[in-house]
Design a protein around this motif. Structure first.
Motif, PDB file in Angstrom:
ATOM      1  N   PRO A  29       0.813  -1.224   0.000  1.00 12.49           N
ATOM      2  CA  PRO A  29       0.000   0.000   0.000  1.00 12.49           C
ATOM      3  C   PRO A  29       0.845   1.272   0.000  1.00 12.49           C
ATOM      4  O   PRO A  29       0.481   2.263  -0.631  1.00 12.49           O
ATOM      5  N   TRP A  32       2.419   1.592  -3.547  1.00  9.97           N
ATOM      6  CA  TRP A  32       1.317   1.941  -4.455  1.00  9.97           C
ATOM      7  C   TRP A  32       0.991   3.422  -4.324  1.00  9.97           C
ATOM      8  O   TRP A  32       0.809   4.136  -5.302  1.00  9.97           O
ATOM      9  N   ILE A  44      -2.872   7.005 -14.183  1.00 13.77           N
ATOM     10  CA  ILE A  44      -3.683   6.449 -13.101  1.00 13.77           C
ATOM     11  C   ILE A  44      -4.882   5.711 -13.686  1.00 13.77           C
ATOM     12  O   ILE A  44      -5.203   4.602 -13.282  1.00 13.77           O
ATOM     13  N   ALA A  45      -5.511   6.326 -14.675  1.00 17.38           N
ATOM     14  CA  ALA A  45      -6.683   5.709 -15.290  1.00 17.38           C
ATOM     15  C   ALA A  45      -6.296   4.445 -16.062  1.00 17.38           C
ATOM     16  O   ALA A  45      -7.034   3.466 -16.072  1.00 17.38           O
ATOM     17  N   GLY A  47      -3.821   2.506 -15.328  1.00 20.83           N
ATOM     18  CA  GLY A  47      -3.538   1.463 -14.356  1.00 20.83           C
ATOM     19  C   GLY A  47      -2.176   0.820 -14.491  1.00 20.83           C
ATOM     20  O   GLY A  47      -1.984  -0.325 -14.112  1.00 20.83           O
ATOM     21  N   TYR A 240      -5.897  11.688  -7.584  1.00 20.43           N
ATOM     22  CA  TYR A 240      -5.174  10.853  -6.638  1.00 20.43           C
ATOM     23  C   TYR A 240      -3.666  11.064  -6.675  1.00 20.43           C
ATOM     24  O   TYR A 240      -2.989  10.810  -5.673  1.00 20.43           O
TER      25      TYR A 240
ATOM     26  N   MET B 129      -6.491   2.524  -2.024  1.00 24.11           N
ATOM     27  CA  MET B 129      -6.401   1.070  -2.234  1.00 24.11           C
ATOM     28  C   MET B 129      -7.779   0.482  -2.575  1.00 24.11           C
ATOM     29  O   MET B 129      -7.892  -0.425  -3.381  1.00 24.11           O
ATOM     30  N   ASN B 131     -10.381   2.102  -3.838  1.00 19.22           N
ATOM     31  CA  ASN B 131     -11.107   2.836  -4.876  1.00 19.22           C
ATOM     32  C   ASN B 131     -11.791   1.872  -5.848  1.00 19.22           C
ATOM     33  O   ASN B 131     -11.210   0.870  -6.271  1.00 19.22           O
ATOM     34  N   TYR B 134     -10.054   2.284  -9.775  1.00 23.63           N
ATOM     35  CA  TYR B 134      -8.609   2.240  -9.972  1.00 23.63           C
ATOM     36  C   TYR B 134      -7.850   1.622  -8.788  1.00 23.63           C
ATOM     37  O   TYR B 134      -6.641   1.490  -8.835  1.00 23.63           O
ATOM     38  N   GLY B 135      -8.569   1.274  -7.741  1.00 27.39           N
ATOM     39  CA  GLY B 135      -7.893   0.792  -6.532  1.00 27.39           C
ATOM     40  C   GLY B 135      -7.210  -0.546  -6.742  1.00 27.39           C
ATOM     41  O   GLY B 135      -7.672  -1.384  -7.531  1.00 27.39           O
ATOM     42  N   LEU B 136      -6.111  -0.743  -6.045  1.00 29.41           N
ATOM     43  CA  LEU B 136      -5.324  -1.966  -6.209  1.00 29.41           C
ATOM     44  C   LEU B 136      -6.123  -3.196  -5.781  1.00 29.41           C
ATOM     45  O   LEU B 136      -6.030  -4.253  -6.400  1.00 29.41           O
ATOM     46  N   ARG B 139      -8.435  -4.233  -8.479  1.00 24.51           N
ATOM     47  CA  ARG B 139      -7.656  -4.740  -9.617  1.00 24.51           C
ATOM     48  C   ARG B 139      -7.236  -6.179  -9.368  1.00 24.51           C
ATOM     49  O   ARG B 139      -7.291  -7.022 -10.264  1.00 24.51           O
TER      50      ARG B 139
END
Lengths: 276, 294
Positions: A29, A32, A44-45, A47, A240, B129, B131, B134-136, B139
């Protein structure tokens, strides 16, 4: 013999693998967040994991748009003052509790311990009413003075002073030094680890504090970094890269201090497990 | 003989001079507010305007109030989610990092590092995280073939998300307490079980686990009390929602007092929270007979 070695390597492999699972869960985390802080909105979009061109520019933008300079100053002034205030009151009270005979000693020690149960949320309503009466809302005084007492600090210094041999001060007493001078010139220098432990604990807790600022602060120029971060979150919810950059900026001072003084911080945590 | 009471008086005076700064602050800004808390909870008062003495009406109203019951239930769920999970993970981490492996210092610092980050920052890290798009976390769920979850805006999951973030931030802190506890176990116990031919798991179950009992109690109580206080990560992650599903007692005090300006109701919840915290401490002493500082 052979079996033993094989067993040993298997075991150490298992330890290493489980440890790495732990580390990954903790670190991912953070990484990231860090990678996000260097990306463009497009990245970001899309990924991608890593940013293509590391956009350090995001940090400057976040620093300016969150208006951090003033918030850093507010956070720092309050954190350092509360920390020093707690060191002074705790060292004095801890010294009395460790070295002096007086009526009510046990009672006062129990009260100091019990005070640790009372959190900011529990007393916030009456504290707010009191500070409003004093005219201390939206001021440094209101953010500082009520926090000059810390039961843990008193406990910490008492425990530490108890470990210092009595003959060290007795020499000073024979020389006719006052108790105040003994505390500041003899005992406190010997208690440097306790001072550093309380410094680490209080400074980091104050730097990271949100609740009292959320309640007691009204004007924008009095905000601290954490309150600023929550407001930045509201304003820049879709950006973000900037939000994560701001998060990292706000976290750096406490993380750096933590890495420098980790030893003392750990001592303090371990102390909280010591029987009273 | 006559000098004696004087000397005693002088000693008392001297001691109280040293205690004065701490005691003054403690009495004015802690003891007095605690007493005033009870007083305010006996009134109908919104912070401004007239106070009406209603004695226990606030308590009666709260206990009958469905919202309060929900908040109470949320608090229990939150504690049951955070406390055992954090205990298991921090014990496991401590046992792993108590063995003499390479890079032990680096591992310890890594697991411990979230302790230095504020809960506001922790909250934002995990908002990101979790989200939806887009959050990991989503995903990874997607890559594993699961359907994505709108973590922070759906009812059972928001609480799960807050619990995960809190456990993540707190494991390192309690790992340190467990590491300190592990130091107190004498090496002889392990040597004795080596002679008995015990394997690592047996040693863990029959030596480590039972001998850590004082540490388990301490960690249990500290974690419970910490969980009662948690506010910042709820504020940043969910704002107590959706549909109040992540509003715990500590958060409810804020909602009642500073969003709805029902000071007396906020104070009443604070009194109840205070009693719960004292109850935990009392149970610790009664049931376990332990004298820890928390």
């Amino acid at each position: 013999m052979k079996v033993k070695t094989r067993k040993f390597t298997l075991k150490s492999l298992a330890i290493h693998v489980s440890t790495w699972v732990f580390i990954i869960i903790i670190i991912v985390p953070i990484l990231w967040t860090f990678f996000t802080s260097l990306k463009t909105p497009v990245e970001i979009a899309k990924g991608t994991i890593l940013p293509e061109a590391w956009k350090w520019e995001n940090y400057r933008l976040a620093w300016e748009q969150a208006e951090f300079p003033r918030k850093f100053l507010n956070s720092f002034i309050v954190a350092i003052t509360v920390t020093l205030g707690q060191i002074v009151t705790s060292a004095m009270a801890g010294y009395a509790l460790a070295r002096m005979e007086f009526k009510g000693r046990e009672l006062i020690f129990s009260i100091a311990i019990a005070s640790m149960l009372i959190s900011e949320q529990i007393i916030i309503v009456p504290l707010y009413v009191l500070l409003a009466k004093l005219g201390w809302i939206d001021s440094y005084k209101g953010l500082m003075i009520p926090w000059f007492f810390n039961g843990f600090g008193v406990f910490l210094f008492r425990q530490f002073f108890l470990t210092i041999p009595k003959d060290i001060e007795e020499a000073a007493i024979v020389d006719g030094a006052s108790r105040f001078r003994i505390l500041w010139q003899v005992m406190l220098p010997l208690a440097t680890p306790a001072v550093l432990t309380l410094f680490m604990f209080t400074f980091i807790a104050e730097w990271n504090s949100l609740f009292k600022w959320l309640i007691l602060i009204k004007s924008p120029e009095m905000r601290n970094v954490q309150l600023g971060l929550t407001l930045f979150q509201e304003q820049f919810i879709a950006q973000y890269n900037l939000l994560t950059a701001a998060t990292i900026i706000v976290s750096l001072p406490s993380v750096i201090l933590f890495l420098i003084g980790q030893r003392y911080y750990i001592k303090g945590i371990a102390m909280s497990g010591v029987k009273g | 003989m006559r000098a004696f009471p004087n000397r005693e008086l002088r000693h008392n005076l001297e001691a109280y001079t040293f205690l004065a700064p701490a005691l003054t602050i403690m009495i004015i800004f802690l003891a007095y507010p605690v007493l005033n808390l009870f007083y305010i909870s006996f009134f109908d008062w919104r912070g401004l305007g007239a106070r009406h003495f209603v004695f226990l009406d606030n308590y009666k109203m709260l206990l009958r109030n469905e919202e309060f019951r929900l908040v109470f239930k949320n608090t229990l769920i939150y504690i049951l989610g955070v406390v055992p999970t954090t205990m298991v993970f921090s014990l496991f981490a401590a046992v792993l990092l108590n063995s003499k492996i390479k890079l032990r210092g680096f591992y310890r610092t890594s697991i411990f590092s979230p302790t230095a980050i504020s809960f506001v920052a922790t909250g934002i890290i995990w908002v990101w995280m979790f989200n939806l798009d887009y959050g990991l976390v989503n995903r990874v769920l997607n890559a594993l073939g699961f359907s994505v979850i709108d973590w922070l805006r759906s009812t059972p999951w928001a609480m799960v998300a807050v619990i995960i973030a809190t456990v993540w931030a707190r494991v390192g802190y309690f790992m340190v307490i467990y590491l300190a506890g592990l130091q107190t176990i004498p090496e002889d116990y392990y040597e004795a079980s080596d002679i008995d031919g015990a394997n690592s798991l047996q040693k863990f179950l029959h030596v480590t686990l039972p001998l850590l009992k004082p540490t388990h109690v301490l960690v249990l109580v500290m974690l419970t009390i910490f969980s009662f206080r948690d506010f910042d990560q709820i504020y940043t992650m969910t704002g107590g929602g959706p549909l109040m599903s992540t509003t715990t007692l500590a958060y409810y005090i804020y909602v009642l007092s500073f969003e709805r300006f029902r000071f007396s109701q906020g104070a009443t919840v604070a009194v109840i929270l205070l009693f719960l915290v004292i109850l935990v401490q009392y149970l610790q002493r009664k049931v376990f007979g332990e004298e820890a500082i928390y």
